[in-house]
Design a protein around this motif. Sequence first.
Motif, PDB file in Angstrom:
ATOM      1  N   ARG A  65      94.371 -33.641 -81.333  1.00 58.12           N
ATOM      2  CA  ARG A  65      94.209 -33.993 -79.932  1.00 58.12           C
ATOM      3  C   ARG A  65      95.525 -33.876 -79.173  1.00 58.12           C
ATOM      4  NH1 ARG A  65      90.424 -38.652 -77.960  1.00 58.12           N
ATOM      5  NH2 ARG A  65      90.954 -38.775 -75.765  1.00 58.12           N
ATOM      6  N   THR A  66      95.524 -33.173 -78.055  1.00 56.39           N
ATOM      7  CA  THR A  66      96.708 -33.022 -77.204  1.00 56.39           C
ATOM      8  C   THR A  66      96.268 -33.311 -75.765  1.00 56.39           C
ATOM      9  OG1 THR A  66      96.318 -30.689 -76.684  1.00 56.39           O
ATOM     10  CG2 THR A  66      97.548 -31.141 -78.698  1.00 56.39           C
ATOM     11  N   PHE A  73      87.492 -33.715 -77.455  1.00 57.18           N
ATOM     12  CA  PHE A  73      87.250 -34.844 -78.354  1.00 57.18           C
ATOM     13  C   PHE A  73      86.334 -35.888 -77.721  1.00 57.18           C
ATOM     14  CE2 PHE A  73      90.904 -32.760 -80.008  1.00 57.18           C
ATOM     15  CZ  PHE A  73      90.986 -33.056 -81.355  1.00 57.18           C
ATOM     16  N   GLY A  74      85.989 -35.689 -76.472  1.00 56.19           N
ATOM     17  CA  GLY A  74      85.180 -36.649 -75.746  1.00 56.19           C
ATOM     18  C   GLY A  74      83.693 -36.425 -75.937  1.00 56.19           C
ATOM     19  N   TYR A  82      90.878 -25.141 -69.273  1.00 52.22           N
ATOM     20  CA  TYR A  82      92.299 -24.932 -69.584  1.00 52.22           C
ATOM     21  C   TYR A  82      92.809 -23.664 -68.909  1.00 52.22           C
ATOM     22  CZ  TYR A  82      90.640 -21.465 -72.947  1.00 52.22           C
ATOM     23  OH  TYR A  82      90.036 -20.373 -73.523  1.00 52.22           O
ATOM     24  N   LEU A  83      94.121 -23.598 -68.810  1.00 53.79           N
ATOM     25  CA  LEU A  83      94.787 -22.433 -68.225  1.00 53.79           C
ATOM     26  C   LEU A  83      95.268 -21.542 -69.366  1.00 53.79           C
ATOM     27  CD1 LEU A  83      95.932 -21.170 -65.550  1.00 53.79           C
ATOM     28  CD2 LEU A  83      98.046 -22.381 -66.084  1.00 53.79           C
ATOM     29  N   ALA A 100      84.186 -35.685 -82.311  1.00 54.21           N
ATOM     30  CA  ALA A 100      84.104 -34.389 -82.993  1.00 54.21           C
ATOM     31  C   ALA A 100      84.498 -33.300 -82.003  1.00 54.21           C
ATOM     32  CB  ALA A 100      82.691 -34.155 -83.515  1.00 54.21           C
ATOM     33  N   PRO A 101      85.682 -32.685 -82.191  1.00 51.78           N
ATOM     34  CA  PRO A 101      86.152 -31.709 -81.212  1.00 51.78           C
ATOM     35  C   PRO A 101      85.400 -30.386 -81.323  1.00 51.78           C
ATOM     36  CG  PRO A 101      87.687 -31.836 -83.037  1.00 51.78           C
ATOM     37  CD  PRO A 101      86.629 -32.870 -83.304  1.00 51.78           C
ATOM     38  N   ALA A 102      84.543 -30.116 -80.365  1.00 50.13           N
ATOM     39  CA  ALA A 102      83.781 -28.866 -80.356  1.00 50.13           C
ATOM     40  C   ALA A 102      83.409 -28.544 -78.918  1.00 50.13           C
ATOM     41  CB  ALA A 102      82.530 -28.988 -81.212  1.00 50.13           C
TER      42      ALA A 102
END
Length: 233
Positions: A65-66, A73-74, A82-83, A100-102
Motif C-alpha cells: 500500500r502506498t 486496498f479499499g 493514477y497518473l 484485497a488489492p485488486a
Amino acid sequence: MGRFGAATDRLPRDLLAADTEAAARSLIGARLVRGRGPEEVAGRIVEVEAYVGQADLASHARFGRTPRNAAMFGPPGVAYVYLVYGMYHCLNVVTEAEGAPAALLIRAVEPLAGEDRMRRARLAWLAARARRGKAVAEAAQGRIQALSSVRLASGPGLVCAAFSIDRSDDGCDLCDPASELRLEIAVRDEPLSIATGPRVGIDYSPEPWRSRPWRFFVPGSASLSIAPRPGVR
DNA sequence: GCAAAGATTTGCT
DNA sequence: GCAAATCTTTGCC
C-alpha cells in the motif's frame, strides 16, 4: 433507462466484490457515465484489464500500500485513478473485498452520448499542456476534430481525457447513482461475446504475470485500444 | 538525496 | 519502427 422507468440501472456493488475475472465480465458492456442531462457523457466499456493481488507483479499493488494506490486496498466499486508517464491518467474500478488489492483498468470505451463534449474534453486536455508550438497544437486540434467518434476513448489515457478524469476522481464511489462519475449496468438482450488476451504494456513484469490472459474485450469493437486492423487508429 | 522507470500516446525518421 | 514528452513513485546510495 430502466426497464420500468427507473432513473438509472445502477451497477450492483456485489458484482465488483466478486473475484476480479468475474467482475471483469460484468464490467464489459456496462456504461461509464459522467454528469447529467445536457452535461452527460456516456460510453459502453469494451475493454478492461485485471490487476489482482499483491502477488501480481504487473500490479501497482506489488509494492504494497502506498499513497498512490491506496484506493486499490479499499472497498469495491470505488475509482482508483493514477497518473502515468507524467501526463496520462488511467481509471480503474476497484474489485474484491476491502483489504484485497485488486482493480480493473478501463482501457477502452465506445461513446454512447456526448460525443461533442468528449471531443471538447480531448481538446481541453491538449490545451492544458499546449506548451509546444502553436502550429503543432493546431495540427493536433484538427486531428481530434477529424477523429471518428468510435476512436474518442480508445485507450486508457484517452478514456480519462474524454471523460475529464484525473486524480481528483480517485476514491469516487462509482456504484453510487448520485456520483458525478459512475457505472450503470448493461442491459443485454443477448449474451455478450468476450475475448481474452495478455495485458498490454507490462513487458517489465516476469512470467507468469506477463502472459496471464487478464485483458478482456469485445471482439471486433471499433473502439478497442489495439485497432482491429493495422492503420485503423 | 538522486537516478530510473512507468498499466501511454504521438510524431517523426 | 523508434523516441520524446513529463512527473510521480520507487529503489538504491
